[in-house]
Design a protein around this motif. Structure first.
Motif, mmCIF file in Angstrom:
data_model
loop_
_atom_site.group_PDB
_atom_site.id
_atom_site.type_symbol
_atom_site.label_atom_id
_atom_site.label_comp_id
_atom_site.label_asym_id
_atom_site.label_seq_id
_atom_site.Cartn_x
_atom_site.Cartn_y
_atom_site.Cartn_z
ATOM 1 N N ALA A 116 -8.638 4.240 -0.424
ATOM 2 C CA ALA A 116 -8.071 3.792 0.858
ATOM 3 C C ALA A 116 -9.086 3.887 1.996
ATOM 4 O O ALA A 116 -9.163 3.001 2.857
ATOM 5 C CB ALA A 116 -6.835 4.617 1.188
ATOM 6 N N ALA A 117 -9.880 4.943 1.976
ATOM 7 C CA ALA A 117 -10.820 5.160 3.078
ATOM 8 C C ALA A 117 -11.888 4.067 3.165
ATOM 9 O O ALA A 117 -12.506 3.880 4.215
ATOM 10 C CB ALA A 117 -11.489 6.523 2.920
ATOM 11 N N GLN A 118 -12.101 3.351 2.056
ATOM 12 C CA GLN A 118 -13.127 2.297 2.057
ATOM 13 C C GLN A 118 -12.578 0.939 2.498
ATOM 14 O O GLN A 118 -13.347 0.014 2.768
ATOM 15 C CB GLN A 118 -13.701 2.140 0.640
ATOM 16 N N LEU A 119 -11.277 0.796 2.506
ATOM 17 C CA LEU A 119 -10.688 -0.540 2.642
ATOM 18 C C LEU A 119 -11.058 -1.234 3.952
ATOM 19 O O LEU A 119 -11.416 -2.414 3.967
ATOM 20 C CB LEU A 119 -9.158 -0.463 2.497
ATOM 21 N N ILE A 120 -10.954 -0.488 5.053
ATOM 22 C CA ILE A 120 -11.209 -1.135 6.341
ATOM 23 C C ILE A 120 -12.671 -1.571 6.453
ATOM 24 O O ILE A 120 -12.976 -2.688 6.897
ATOM 25 C CB ILE A 120 -10.817 -0.206 7.508
ATOM 26 N N ALA A 151 -4.361 0.490 3.598
ATOM 27 C CA ALA A 151 -4.780 0.688 4.987
ATOM 28 C C ALA A 151 -4.122 -0.368 5.858
ATOM 29 O O ALA A 151 -4.045 -1.537 5.479
ATOM 30 C CB ALA A 151 -6.299 0.567 5.099
ATOM 31 N N SER A 152 -3.608 0.055 6.992
ATOM 32 C CA SER A 152 -3.146 -0.923 7.980
ATOM 33 C C SER A 152 -3.855 -0.605 9.284
ATOM 34 O O SER A 152 -4.117 0.567 9.591
ATOM 35 C CB SER A 152 -1.631 -0.886 8.139
ATOM 36 N N PHE A 153 -4.177 -1.635 10.019
ATOM 37 C CA PHE A 153 -5.021 -1.449 11.196
ATOM 38 C C PHE A 153 -4.897 -2.675 12.092
ATOM 39 O O PHE A 153 -4.254 -3.670 11.712
ATOM 40 C CB PHE A 153 -6.491 -1.255 10.763
ATOM 41 N N LEU A 154 -5.479 -2.578 13.275
ATOM 42 C CA LEU A 154 -5.524 -3.736 14.160
ATOM 43 C C LEU A 154 -6.893 -4.395 13.999
ATOM 44 O O LEU A 154 -7.926 -3.729 14.136
ATOM 45 C CB LEU A 154 -5.312 -3.314 15.615
ATOM 46 N N GLU A 159 -2.107 -6.931 13.934
ATOM 47 C CA GLU A 159 -1.828 -6.020 12.827
ATOM 48 C C GLU A 159 -2.242 -6.660 11.500
ATOM 49 O O GLU A 159 -1.918 -7.813 11.208
ATOM 50 C CB GLU A 159 -0.346 -5.660 12.782
ATOM 51 N N THR A 160 -2.962 -5.885 10.719
ATOM 52 C CA THR A 160 -3.568 -6.389 9.491
ATOM 53 C C THR A 160 -3.441 -5.308 8.421
ATOM 54 O O THR A 160 -3.440 -4.117 8.745
ATOM 55 C CB THR A 160 -5.068 -6.691 9.755
ATOM 56 N N GLY A 161 -3.318 -5.717 7.189
ATOM 57 C CA GLY A 161 -3.188 -4.721 6.131
ATOM 58 C C GLY A 161 -3.884 -5.134 4.851
ATOM 59 O O GLY A 161 -3.983 -6.327 4.537
ATOM 60 N N VAL A 162 -4.370 -4.141 4.144
ATOM 61 C CA VAL A 162 -4.947 -4.352 2.815
ATOM 62 C C VAL A 162 -4.432 -3.234 1.929
ATOM 63 O O VAL A 162 -4.373 -2.078 2.354
ATOM 64 C CB VAL A 162 -6.496 -4.300 2.840
ATOM 65 N N SER A 163 -4.030 -3.580 0.716
ATOM 66 C CA SER A 163 -3.577 -2.507 -0.165
ATOM 67 C C SER A 163 -3.834 -2.834 -1.628
ATOM 68 O O SER A 163 -3.946 -4.003 -2.011
ATOM 69 C CB SER A 163 -2.082 -2.243 0.039
ATOM 70 N N PHE A 164 -3.951 -1.779 -2.396
ATOM 71 C CA PHE A 164 -4.014 -1.856 -3.851
ATOM 72 C C PHE A 164 -2.811 -1.063 -4.366
ATOM 73 O O PHE A 164 -2.675 0.113 -4.042
ATOM 74 C CB PHE A 164 -5.318 -1.228 -4.383
#
Lengths: 262, 173
Positions: A116-120, A151-154, A159-164
């Protein structure tokens, strides 16, 4: 009382029961709140199935989102993409879904290529822009081990999100499960490597701000799915910042099919 | 079996939730130690049951057991997510003066005592002594071995027995 209880144990039972017997419980409020939350979960699992994981990541709570699948998902996919994708008709869920159970199915697990920490950081390499944490309530970089990395972030204020997320079954079963109960099925585009690509658009009704939401999901053959989402606001209860989300479903397809994650 | 309509499913769920919410709350209160977290845990639990209930092939044979298992695992999942920054259900907060569930001395003492136990031990105690489940049933709900349940149960009971004796004495006076 079970046979292996002693008299001392009986006293503990009595203590627990007596102590909690007169605890005030507002059953009506509990049930009301549960149904509200449950409806949101249900909609995410059915109406918003294609983008459910990403909705969850983005914290949008897709309570009233309606699905409008893109007609040609998967035709211009990215570096890891297929040249001649094939449409797969959603089929009824896998047999395992029809078997009644008395306990929840154990959560699916998978070996994710990223944390998760790498996603952004990786996302920013694909789409350079200003990254900010989303509001605290939804701003999450969540490491759930082999179950989920998200991870969700701006991104540039949106608002944007990426997930596995790990899933049970095959890509085709997962695709069918995502479409199960949906008002409109989302096209599942099978790729040569056995993965399935889905993408689409949602728009919340006016009473929920008419927020628009784009998303894409790559259901890999390795037991996990990669989701990416982009919304037209900075959060669920925020006003629309633009007529459309900054990233189109096609761009999000490129995100989820990118080799950057591996 | 004829397919139930959404309205029918929702009504069935509502009846189930109304029947079970209070007992789930009592378990949740012992696990969480605060009214607000208990309420949140129960709502999250019932929301998960609802979502399952409404799924086309999501028939649940034993909804009460399913809800109890869901509550247990949701609680323990919250504990595991502690490092992710999520609000963990197992973090027993400082005493809240406006917590409507905090009332008697015995209740406060029990809450303080349970707060000192590991979350899984708390779950074992609640399932064994509030829900009156067997060791095997607790193991099933928690997804651990019966031996582990016995060990946790013995360890945790030692801590609680004294309070049980005291509370009964208090009541007899």
């Amino acid at each position: 009382m079970h046979d292996d209880h002693t008299s001392s144990d009986t006293r503990v039972s009595t203590l627990f029961r007596d102590t909690t017997a007169d605890v005030d419980v507002d059953v009506a409020a509990l049930v009301r709140g549960s149904i509200d939350r449950g409806r949101r979960k249900h909609r995410r699992q059915t109406i918003g199935t294609t983008l459910a994981a990403a909705v969850s990541v983005a914290g949008l709570v897709g309570a009233v989102l309606t699905l409008a699948p893109l007609p040609t998902a998967g035709n211009s996919i990215g570096p890891a993409g297929a040249s001649t994708p094939t449409a797969v008709s959603p089929k009824p869920s896998a047999p395992m879904a029809t078997k009644p159970t008395t306990i929840p199915t154990p959560p699916a697990t998978a070996n994710f290529p990223v944390r998760a920490a790498q996603l952004i950081g990786l996302f920013k390499q694909l789409h350079p822009g200003r990254i900010q944490q989303a509001e605290e309530r939804t701003g999450r970089i969540r490491d759930d081990g082999k179950q989920s990395q998200s991870a969700s972030f701006l991104w540039n204020g949106f608002e944007t999100g990426v997930s596995f997320d790990a899933y049970h079954g095959t890509p085709a079963q997962r695709c069918a499960e995502r479409n199960d109960g949906a008002k409109t099925s989302t096209r599942c585009v099978e790729r040569p490597d056995g993965s399935i690509l889905m993408s689409g658009q949602h728009q919340a009704p006016p009473e929920d701000g008419s927020i628009k939401y784009n998303g894409a999901v790559l259901i890999t053959a390795d037991g996990y799915e990669i989701s990416a989402s982009s919304t037209s606001s900075a959060g669920k209860e925020e006003p629309n910042l633009a007529a459309e989300p900054p990233l189109t479903p096609k761009q999000l397809e490129l995100v989820v099919t990118s080799k950057i994650w591996f | 079996m004829p397919k139930r309509s959404g309205a029918s499913q929702e009504q069935e769920f509502e009846e189930f939730a109304q029947a079970r919410a209070a007992q789930l709350y009592r378990s949740a209160w012992l696990l969480c130690g605060s009214h607000h977290q208990a309420e949140d845990l129960v709502q999250e639990t019932l929301a998960k049951v609802y979502a399952r209930w409404r799924r086309p092939f999501g028939r649940i044979d034993n909804p009460s057991a399913y809800a109890q298992t869901t509550l247990t695992r949701t609680f323990l999942g919250g504990v595991r997510r502690r490092s992710s920054g999520e609000q963990p259900y197992a973090d027993v907060p400082e005493l809240l003066v406006d917590d409507p569930a905090a009332g008697t001395d015995v209740r406060l003492a029990l809450r303080a005592l349970l707060a000192e136990l590991p979350a899984a031990d708390r779950v074992v105690l609640v399932l064994r002594y509030l829900e009156d489940l067997s060791v095997d049933e607790v193991a099933d709900r928690m997804g651990i071995s019966s031996g582990a349940v016995r060990n946790r149960s013995m360890r945790a009971l030692e801590r609680v027995r004294g309070l049980a004796d005291d509370s009964l004495r208090i009541r007899k006076v």
